[in-house]
Design a protein around this motif. Sequence first.
Motif, PDB file in Angstrom:
ATOM      1  N   GLY A 195       0.451  -1.458  -0.240  1.00 28.27           N
ATOM      2  CA  GLY A 195      -0.730   0.053   0.018  1.00 28.27           C
ATOM      3  C   GLY A 195       0.686   1.331   0.016  1.00 28.27           C
ATOM      4  N   LYS A 196       0.567   2.169   0.260  1.00 23.75           N
ATOM      5  CA  LYS A 196       1.012   3.459  -0.056  1.00 23.75           C
ATOM      6  C   LYS A 196      -0.496   4.714   0.706  1.00 23.75           C
ATOM      7  CE  LYS A 196       3.025   7.579  -2.724  1.00 23.75           C
ATOM      8  NZ  LYS A 196       3.032   7.366  -3.873  1.00 23.75           N
ATOM      9  N   VAL A 197       0.674   5.319   1.997  1.00 21.76           N
ATOM     10  CA  VAL A 197      -0.066   6.514   2.649  1.00 21.76           C
ATOM     11  C   VAL A 197      -0.431   7.712   2.236  1.00 21.76           C
ATOM     12  CG1 VAL A 197       0.515   7.930   4.617  1.00 21.76           C
ATOM     13  CG2 VAL A 197       1.417   5.563   4.462  1.00 21.76           C
ATOM     14  N   VAL A 198      -1.533   8.274   2.601  1.00 21.14           N
ATOM     15  CA  VAL A 198      -2.526   8.902   1.655  1.00 21.14           C
ATOM     16  C   VAL A 198      -2.004  10.121   2.657  1.00 21.14           C
ATOM     17  CG1 VAL A 198      -4.513   9.865   1.266  1.00 21.14           C
ATOM     18  CG2 VAL A 198      -4.079   8.568   0.531  1.00 21.14           C
ATOM     19  N   PRO A 199      -1.063  11.112   1.919  1.00 21.15           N
ATOM     20  CA  PRO A 199      -0.862  12.151   3.514  1.00 21.15           C
ATOM     21  C   PRO A 199      -2.518  12.678   3.646  1.00 21.15           C
ATOM     22  CG  PRO A 199       1.077  12.476   1.983  1.00 21.15           C
ATOM     23  CD  PRO A 199      -0.333  11.780   1.091  1.00 21.15           C
ATOM     24  N   ILE A 201       5.830 -10.721  12.250  1.00 20.40           N
ATOM     25  CA  ILE A 201       5.085  -9.843  10.440  1.00 20.40           C
ATOM     26  C   ILE A 201       5.013  -8.732  11.397  1.00 20.40           C
ATOM     27  CG2 ILE A 201       2.397 -10.256  10.765  1.00 20.40           C
ATOM     28  CD1 ILE A 201       2.703 -10.677   8.063  1.00 20.40           C
ATOM     29  N   TYR A 202       5.133  -7.744  10.223  1.00 25.54           N
ATOM     30  CA  TYR A 202       5.481  -6.587  10.334  1.00 25.54           C
ATOM     31  C   TYR A 202       5.079  -4.755   9.064  1.00 25.54           C
ATOM     32  CZ  TYR A 202      11.019  -6.285   9.099  1.00 25.54           C
ATOM     33  OH  TYR A 202      11.838  -6.189   8.725  1.00 25.54           O
ATOM     34  N   ILE A 203       4.740  -4.202   9.409  1.00 17.36           N
ATOM     35  CA  ILE A 203       4.443  -3.495   8.368  1.00 17.36           C
ATOM     36  C   ILE A 203       5.636  -1.757   8.088  1.00 17.36           C
ATOM     37  CG2 ILE A 203       2.560  -2.230   7.333  1.00 17.36           C
ATOM     38  CD1 ILE A 203       0.443  -4.087   8.754  1.00 17.36           C
ATOM     39  N   PRO A 204       6.436  -2.140   7.287  1.00 13.17           N
ATOM     40  CA  PRO A 204       7.140  -0.881   7.606  1.00 13.17           C
ATOM     41  C   PRO A 204       6.446   0.300   6.665  1.00 13.17           C
ATOM     42  CG  PRO A 204       8.926  -3.275   6.795  1.00 13.17           C
ATOM     43  CD  PRO A 204       7.073  -2.690   6.895  1.00 13.17           C
ATOM     44  N   VAL A 205       6.603   1.527   7.159  1.00 14.41           N
ATOM     45  CA  VAL A 205       5.995   2.792   6.233  1.00 14.41           C
ATOM     46  C   VAL A 205       7.588   3.404   5.849  1.00 14.41           C
ATOM     47  CG1 VAL A 205       5.776   3.682   7.849  1.00 14.41           C
ATOM     48  CG2 VAL A 205       4.850   4.279   5.771  1.00 14.41           C
ATOM     49  N   PHE A 206       7.595   3.881   4.710  1.00 11.62           N
ATOM     50  CA  PHE A 206       8.853   5.203   4.114  1.00 11.62           C
ATOM     51  C   PHE A 206       8.444   6.367   3.827  1.00 11.62           C
ATOM     52  CE2 PHE A 206       9.489   0.516   3.233  1.00 11.62           C
ATOM     53  CZ  PHE A 206      10.961   0.405   3.820  1.00 11.62           C
ATOM     54  N   ALA A 207       9.581   6.835   3.899  1.00 10.01           N
ATOM     55  CA  ALA A 207       9.224   8.689   4.227  1.00 10.01           C
ATOM     56  C   ALA A 207       8.209   8.462   2.882  1.00 10.01           C
ATOM     57  CB  ALA A 207      10.268   9.072   4.113  1.00 10.01           C
ATOM     58  N   GLY A 232       6.000   7.007   1.261  1.00  8.77           N
ATOM     59  CA  GLY A 232       4.675   7.378   1.676  1.00  8.77           C
ATOM     60  C   GLY A 232       5.096   5.442   1.323  1.00  8.77           C
ATOM     61  N   LYS A 233       5.758   4.635   0.687  1.00  8.35           N
ATOM     62  CA  LYS A 233       5.345   2.897   0.662  1.00  8.35           C
ATOM     63  C   LYS A 233       4.847   2.824   2.074  1.00  8.35           C
ATOM     64  CE  LYS A 233       7.685   2.453  -3.941  1.00  8.35           C
ATOM     65  NZ  LYS A 233       9.045   1.767  -4.589  1.00  8.35           N
ATOM     66  N   ILE A 234       4.019   1.712   2.306  1.00  2.83           N
ATOM     67  CA  ILE A 234       3.761   0.512   2.987  1.00  2.83           C
ATOM     68  C   ILE A 234       4.422  -0.898   2.651  1.00  2.83           C
ATOM     69  CG2 ILE A 234       2.120  -0.545   3.897  1.00  2.83           C
ATOM     70  CD1 ILE A 234       0.125   2.169   4.069  1.00  2.83           C
ATOM     71  N   THR A 235       5.513  -1.735   3.127  1.00  8.35           N
ATOM     72  CA  THR A 235       5.323  -3.024   2.649  1.00  8.35           C
ATOM     73  C   THR A 235       5.158  -3.924   4.091  1.00  8.35           C
ATOM     74  OG1 THR A 235       8.040  -2.302   3.870  1.00  8.35           O
ATOM     75  CG2 THR A 235       7.146  -1.563   1.821  1.00  8.35           C
ATOM     76  N   LEU A 236       5.112  -4.913   3.486  1.00  8.54           N
ATOM     77  CA  LEU A 236       5.438  -6.418   3.940  1.00  8.54           C
ATOM     78  C   LEU A 236       6.400  -6.792   4.567  1.00  8.54           C
ATOM     79  CD1 LEU A 236       2.679  -7.783   6.301  1.00  8.54           C
ATOM     80  CD2 LEU A 236       3.199  -9.371   3.907  1.00  8.54           C
ATOM     81  N   CYS A 237       7.101  -7.540   5.825  1.00 12.61           N
ATOM     82  CA  CYS A 237       7.856  -8.269   6.085  1.00 12.61           C
ATOM     83  C   CYS A 237       8.473  -8.594   7.385  1.00 12.61           C
ATOM     84  CB  CYS A 237       9.261  -7.506   6.666  1.00 12.61           C
ATOM     85  SG  CYS A 237      10.092  -6.752   4.500  1.00 12.61           S
ATOM     86  N   SER A 238       8.570 -10.054   7.113  1.00  9.80           N
ATOM     87  CA  SER A 238       8.962 -11.087   8.112  1.00  9.80           C
ATOM     88  C   SER A 238      10.146 -11.327   8.894  1.00  9.80           C
ATOM     89  CB  SER A 238       8.450 -12.559   8.140  1.00  9.80           C
ATOM     90  OG  SER A 238       8.786 -13.102   6.808  1.00  9.80           O
TER      91      SER A 238
END
Length: 367
Positions: A80-84, A239-245, A247-253
């Motif tokens: 996903g992606k963040v909508v500011p 399982i974790y959900i990083p968010v980056f500057a 706006g990208k939302i990712t999924l990792c483990s």
Amino acid sequence: MNHLTNRLILRILISLCLLAVASHGSAQQSFGGRPQLLGEGTLRTAAAGISLAPDFNPQDLIRKEMWQGGTLQYKPYNIGKVVPCSIDFATSAELISSTVETDIYRLEIEMEQTPVGINLYYSDFFIPQGGRLYIYTPGGDQLLGAYTHETHPRHGAFASEPLSGNKLILDYEAPHGSAMPSIQISGVGYLYRSILKAKEERNLGQEDASDPARNKYCQLNINCPEGDEWQEQKSSSVIYIPVFANGKITLCSGNLINNIEGDFKPYILTAAHCSGEDADKNDPKTGEFKGDFGIGQSNMDQWLFGFHYEKPRCNNSDYAQPAKTLVGAFIRTYTSPYKFSDGMLLELKEDIPLDYRVYYAGWNATE
């Protein structure tokens, strides 16, 4: 590493379909309960109903990822992606009920288009003593909370878990006449992949083509027969959900890892590519990383970590959702996935509560 340790790590890392429990400490994100006016009361003004629209086309993002190709192991899995936005709950919410004991404020947030789920990111999150915040979908089928002062007992960045659909309702209950909370919403996550879609009975058996394990990788589900001997160890998985500057939302483990002191410090061993490091910053000939490690602590304060995530049966296409979550981490050590070993050690900002009942995976440093 001995044979048993090898088997344990292989089984844990091969199972994207499981997750964790807890250990020690006092922090806990939510404390249960139900909103007093769930399904009741309506907004009298349109101002407390906020509608947002993404400035991107989710399908274009998915196509771009497919066109870029490349080696998957060097890329985080984007969901996903963040909508500011800039939403101050204290000024935007509407008082929908007031008695001699309790005031109840409500705010509704809706995302246009068709996200599979949305979640909230906060530049500041602080609830005074006695306040209780609930976040739920229309009808209350999915509910988060209660968030209280103990959830995040200091000002600062925060995040809350994804829920299915395109609309969230926030109800804040507090003693009559008490101070309002500081809930500053800086972004709404638009999820275009349903990897964390809430587990619902009607979803069992439905296949989801966005599941990265479906028909592509040989990952074993912990609830398949091969996982029968690992039902205790599975609770080290995270399982974790990083968010980056950007706006990208990712999924990792990753996995909770024990240390020499055996003091249950919440270390998580995971992959460096989950940092979102850009391959374009690497020398095309040598693979040497030329850029700066670009994750600010303000973003890492909003990383969501989930425990006890597992599919309900031996089917990677089933939906699942973490049973327990915490927010925020520090990077303790990092090796670039380009040319090096793709390793990252995180430490959660909070101790893991005892009632999460997690497992800390062991390791062996002998040759």
